[in-house]
Scaffold this motif. Structure first.
Motif, PDB file in Angstrom:
ATOM      1  N   HIS A 188      51.445  91.954  45.917  1.00 14.16           N
ATOM      2  CA  HIS A 188      52.901  92.023  46.023  1.00 14.16           C
ATOM      3  C   HIS A 188      53.510  90.631  45.904  1.00 14.16           C
ATOM      4  CE1 HIS A 188      51.710  95.925  47.774  1.00 14.16           C
ATOM      5  NE2 HIS A 188      52.923  96.335  47.420  1.00 14.16           N
ATOM      6  N   LEU A 189      52.850  89.629  46.454  1.00 12.46           N
ATOM      7  CA  LEU A 189      53.312  88.247  46.291  1.00 12.46           C
ATOM      8  C   LEU A 189      53.294  87.851  44.818  1.00 12.46           C
ATOM      9  CD1 LEU A 189      53.977  85.302  47.037  1.00 12.46           C
ATOM     10  CD2 LEU A 189      51.545  84.999  47.618  1.00 12.46           C
ATOM     11  N   MET A 190      52.206  88.126  44.134  1.00 11.01           N
ATOM     12  CA  MET A 190      52.100  87.752  42.720  1.00 11.01           C
ATOM     13  C   MET A 190      53.149  88.476  41.876  1.00 11.01           C
ATOM     14  SD  MET A 190      47.985  87.256  42.079  1.00 11.01           S
ATOM     15  CE  MET A 190      47.282  88.341  43.317  1.00 11.01           C
ATOM     16  N   LYS A 191      53.450  89.714  42.237  1.00 14.44           N
ATOM     17  CA  LYS A 191      54.513  90.448  41.536  1.00 14.44           C
ATOM     18  C   LYS A 191      55.853  89.771  41.756  1.00 14.44           C
ATOM     19  CE  LYS A 191      56.684  95.009  41.206  1.00 14.44           C
ATOM     20  NZ  LYS A 191      56.709  96.408  41.730  1.00 14.44           N
ATOM     21  N   ASP A 192      56.099  89.264  42.965  1.00 16.23           N
ATOM     22  CA  ASP A 192      57.354  88.578  43.273  1.00 16.23           C
ATOM     23  C   ASP A 192      57.462  87.260  42.501  1.00 16.23           C
ATOM     24  OD1 ASP A 192      59.705  89.045  44.579  1.00 16.23           O
ATOM     25  OD2 ASP A 192      59.113  88.110  46.457  1.00 16.23           O
ATOM     26  N   LEU A 193      56.349  86.543  42.390  1.00 12.51           N
ATOM     27  CA  LEU A 193      56.357  85.295  41.621  1.00 12.51           C
ATOM     28  C   LEU A 193      56.686  85.571  40.159  1.00 12.51           C
ATOM     29  CD1 LEU A 193      53.211  83.517  43.115  1.00 12.51           C
ATOM     30  CD2 LEU A 193      55.617  83.005  43.584  1.00 12.51           C
ATOM     31  N   ARG A 194      56.144  86.657  39.641  1.00 14.22           N
ATOM     32  CA  ARG A 194      56.464  87.057  38.262  1.00 14.22           C
ATOM     33  C   ARG A 194      57.953  87.355  38.129  1.00 14.22           C
ATOM     34  NH1 ARG A 194      53.736  89.736  33.849  1.00 14.22           N
ATOM     35  NH2 ARG A 194      55.087  91.262  32.819  1.00 14.22           N
ATOM     36  N   ALA A 195      58.522  88.020  39.139  1.00 14.28           N
ATOM     37  CA  ALA A 195      59.942  88.360  39.109  1.00 14.28           C
ATOM     38  C   ALA A 195      60.831  87.128  39.233  1.00 14.28           C
ATOM     39  CB  ALA A 195      60.270  89.348  40.229  1.00 14.28           C
ATOM     40  N   MET A 196      60.293  86.017  39.763  1.00 13.43           N
ATOM     41  CA  MET A 196      61.047  84.770  39.879  1.00 13.43           C
ATOM     42  C   MET A 196      60.829  83.844  38.685  1.00 13.43           C
ATOM     43  SD  MET A 196      60.931  83.558  43.857  1.00 13.43           S
ATOM     44  CE  MET A 196      59.208  83.901  44.196  1.00 13.43           C
ATOM     45  N   GLY A 197      59.975  84.239  37.744  1.00 16.18           N
ATOM     46  CA  GLY A 197      59.683  83.367  36.615  1.00 16.18           C
ATOM     47  C   GLY A 197      58.828  82.180  36.987  1.00 16.18           C
ATOM     48  N   GLU A 198      58.075  82.276  38.077  1.00 16.18           N
ATOM     49  CA  GLU A 198      57.300  81.146  38.585  1.00 16.18           C
ATOM     50  C   GLU A 198      55.796  81.362  38.454  1.00 16.18           C
ATOM     51  OE1 GLU A 198      58.453  78.298  39.489  1.00 16.18           O
ATOM     52  OE2 GLU A 198      60.604  78.742  39.602  1.00 16.18           O
ATOM     53  N   THR A 199      55.375  82.155  37.490  1.00 15.90           N
ATOM     54  CA  THR A 199      53.947  82.343  37.258  1.00 15.90           C
ATOM     55  C   THR A 199      53.408  81.244  36.349  1.00 15.90           C
ATOM     56  OG1 THR A 199      54.610  83.963  35.585  1.00 15.90           O
ATOM     57  CG2 THR A 199      53.835  84.823  37.690  1.00 15.90           C
ATOM     58  N   ASN A 200      52.105  81.248  36.159  1.00 20.91           N
ATOM     59  CA  ASN A 200      51.385  80.133  35.547  1.00 20.91           C
ATOM     60  C   ASN A 200      51.857  79.843  34.115  1.00 20.91           C
ATOM     61  OD1 ASN A 200      49.525  78.198  34.834  1.00 20.91           O
ATOM     62  ND2 ASN A 200      47.721  79.400  35.383  1.00 20.91           N
ATOM     63  N   ALA A 201      52.436  78.648  33.931  1.00 24.63           N
ATOM     64  CA  ALA A 201      52.831  78.195  32.592  1.00 24.63           C
ATOM     65  C   ALA A 201      52.242  76.819  32.315  1.00 24.63           C
ATOM     66  CB  ALA A 201      54.350  78.168  32.472  1.00 24.63           C
ATOM     67  N   LEU A 202      51.099  76.525  32.915  1.00 25.32           N
ATOM     68  CA  LEU A 202      50.439  75.249  32.696  1.00 25.32           C
ATOM     69  C   LEU A 202      49.821  75.189  31.299  1.00 25.32           C
ATOM     70  CD1 LEU A 202      48.662  74.911  36.160  1.00 25.32           C
ATOM     71  CD2 LEU A 202      50.642  73.603  35.373  1.00 25.32           C
ATOM     72  N   VAL A 203      49.868  74.027  30.694  1.00 25.93           N
ATOM     73  CA  VAL A 203      49.272  73.851  29.370  1.00 25.93           C
ATOM     74  C   VAL A 203      47.780  74.152  29.410  1.00 25.93           C
ATOM     75  CG1 VAL A 203      48.668  72.106  27.639  1.00 25.93           C
ATOM     76  CG2 VAL A 203      51.008  72.228  28.523  1.00 25.93           C
ATOM     77  N   ASN A 204      47.113  73.727  30.480  1.00 22.17           N
ATOM     78  CA  ASN A 204      45.655  73.868  30.570  1.00 22.17           C
ATOM     79  C   ASN A 204      45.203  75.159  31.244  1.00 22.17           C
ATOM     80  OD1 ASN A 204      45.214  71.356  29.339  1.00 22.17           O
ATOM     81  ND2 ASN A 204      45.445  70.271  31.283  1.00 22.17           N
ATOM     82  N   ARG A 205      46.090  76.122  31.371  1.00 26.17           N
ATOM     83  CA  ARG A 205      45.701  77.383  31.990  1.00 26.17           C
ATOM     84  C   ARG A 205      44.715  78.129  31.097  1.00 26.17           C
ATOM     85  NH1 ARG A 205      50.147  78.199  29.023  1.00 26.17           N
ATOM     86  NH2 ARG A 205      50.474  80.197  27.968  1.00 26.17           N
ATOM     87  N   ARG A 206      43.943  79.022  31.689  1.00 21.49           N
ATOM     88  CA  ARG A 206      43.083  79.905  30.900  1.00 21.49           C
ATOM     89  C   ARG A 206      43.953  80.904  30.160  1.00 21.49           C
ATOM     90  NH1 ARG A 206      37.629  80.449  31.925  1.00 21.49           N
ATOM     91  NH2 ARG A 206      37.773  82.645  31.352  1.00 21.49           N
ATOM     92  N   ARG A 207      43.725  81.057  28.871  1.00 18.28           N
ATOM     93  CA  ARG A 207      44.565  81.948  28.066  1.00 18.28           C
ATOM     94  C   ARG A 207      44.108  83.397  28.150  1.00 18.28           C
ATOM     95  NH1 ARG A 207      48.308  78.617  25.409  1.00 18.28           N
ATOM     96  NH2 ARG A 207      48.032  76.605  26.435  1.00 18.28           N
ATOM     97  N   ALA A 208      42.867  83.624  28.583  1.00 23.09           N
ATOM     98  CA  ALA A 208      42.382  84.998  28.726  1.00 23.09           C
ATOM     99  C   ALA A 208      42.914  85.592  30.033  1.00 23.09           C
ATOM    100  CB  ALA A 208      40.858  85.024  28.721  1.00 23.09           C
ATOM    101  N   PHE A 209      43.000  86.908  30.092  1.00 22.89           N
ATOM    102  CA  PHE A 209      43.429  87.575  31.312  1.00 22.89           C
ATOM    103  C   PHE A 209      42.432  87.283  32.440  1.00 22.89           C
ATOM    104  CE2 PHE A 209      45.648  90.382  28.252  1.00 22.89           C
ATOM    105  CZ  PHE A 209      46.928  90.265  28.770  1.00 22.89           C
ATOM    106  N   THR A 210      42.958  87.087  33.646  1.00 22.39           N
ATOM    107  CA  THR A 210      42.098  86.869  34.803  1.00 22.39           C
ATOM    108  C   THR A 210      41.317  88.137  35.117  1.00 22.39           C
ATOM    109  OG1 THR A 210      43.664  85.271  35.728  1.00 22.39           O
ATOM    110  CG2 THR A 210      42.057  86.236  37.250  1.00 22.39           C
ATOM    111  N   ARG A 211      40.032  87.961  35.375  1.00 23.16           N
ATOM    112  CA  ARG A 211      39.198  89.122  35.683  1.00 23.16           C
ATOM    113  C   ARG A 211      39.727  89.837  36.928  1.00 23.16           C
ATOM    114  NH1 ARG A 211      33.497  86.182  35.837  1.00 23.16           N
ATOM    115  NH2 ARG A 211      33.163  87.839  37.383  1.00 23.16           N
ATOM    116  N   PRO A 212      39.843  91.163  36.895  1.00 17.25           N
ATOM    117  CA  PRO A 212      40.322  91.900  38.070  1.00 17.25           C
ATOM    118  C   PRO A 212      39.493  91.626  39.311  1.00 17.25           C
ATOM    119  CG  PRO A 212      40.303  93.329  36.148  1.00 17.25           C
ATOM    120  CD  PRO A 212      39.632  92.062  35.725  1.00 17.25           C
TER     121      PRO A 212
END
Length: 277
Positions: A188-212
């Motif tokens: 629920h926290l991660m969903k809220d961060l997505r709703a705030m536009g504050e999810t991972n936008a780092l240049v060096n982030r992993r581009r693949a989906f995070t494993r469940p």
């Protein structure tokens, strides 16, 4: 003319950040951004001055609608669309933590101010999402044996106060406001961060989906270490910065030895000598 750092390593993927913000602007809950705007307005109301030419640097203009009449709204791009010496107030609202060159952003704001103009800023600070950061790191380390950048690194109060000095502001002040929110689960926290536009936008982030499995394990760790009354807690730290464009009218520290009266006389005491060894 303000010179922007050309060779510094990029921290933020602006394309990804703008996509996240566009989604949040249409369907998100920007309560922390609104909270910061309210606080900035409260601080501004305590300044005994009328500002007639304000500018606001913000990724979410709708939050500032009607707050400061005649304000120029400017997006937080690397080069800010600010006119030099055109404003008596510049507000940088909740975007400095995503800046590739935060000192450059502050310098541009200072150059946009008239002499003795006021600068105010709000940004997320280093304690923000410390629980999520620790839980994701432990989960990924357990399951993959390594770590990848997942949460934006953010400055501490002392560091951000130092940036104001480096940018050439007079009378720089930085202070923090810790906020705590509770959620049913880490998801629920991660969903809220997505709703705030504050999810991972780092240049060096992993581009693949995070494993469940990593996310499930992180949620378990989070619940085990940071739960109260069957809900998890999340820390958000807002850091507020204040500075003034230099002007000869501003108070300056006295030169050493220039005091006109002894401290002992002012306190009504007698001067004594320290005992010698």
């Amino acid at each position: 003319m303000v010179r922007i750092m050309q060779n510094a390593p990029l921290l933020t993927d602006r394309t990804a950040l703008l996509a996240h913000r566009a989604r949040a602007d249409h369907e998100g809950d920007l309560f922390l951004h609104t909270n910061a705007a309210d606080d900035l307005q409260d601080r501004l109301s305590m300044v005994n001055r009328t500002f007639t030419a304000p500018a606001i640097v913000t990724p979410y203009p709708a939050i500032w609608e009607g707050r400061l009449p005649n304000a120029v709204i400017v997006p937080d791009e690397d080069v800010l669309a600010l006119t030099p010496r055109a404003h008596d107030l510049v507000i940088h609202a909740m975007a400095l933590h995503w800046a590739n060159d935060p000192v450059g952003q502050l310098i541009q704001c200072r150059h946009a101010l008239k002499n003795d103009g006021l600068f105010l800023a709000a940004s997320f600070g280093g304690q923000t999402l410390q629980e999520l950061r620790a839980s994701l790191a432990q989960a990924e380390s357990e399951l993959t044996g390594g770590l990848s950048p997942r949460v934006l690194p953010m400055g501490e109060i002392r560091d951000l106060g130092g940036l104001l000095q480096r940018a050439g502001f007079s009378l720089p002040v930085a202070d923090g406001l810790p906020l705590t929110a509770s959620y049913q689960t880490a998801f629920h926290l991660m969903k809220d961060l997505r709703a705030m536009g504050e999810t991972n936008a780092l240049v060096n982030r992993r581009r693949a989906f995070t494993r469940p499995s990593i996310l499930r394990r992180a949620a378990e760790i989070y619940a085990a270490n940071y739960a109260q009354d069957e809900r998890i807690t999340a820390t958000f730290e807002l850091i507020f910065m204040t500075g003034w464009a230099p002007d000869d009218s501003q108070p300056k520290p006295l030169r050493p030895g220039s005091a006109a009266q002894r401290l002992a006389d002012a306190l009504g005491t007698s001067e004594g000598r320290l005992p010698s060894d």
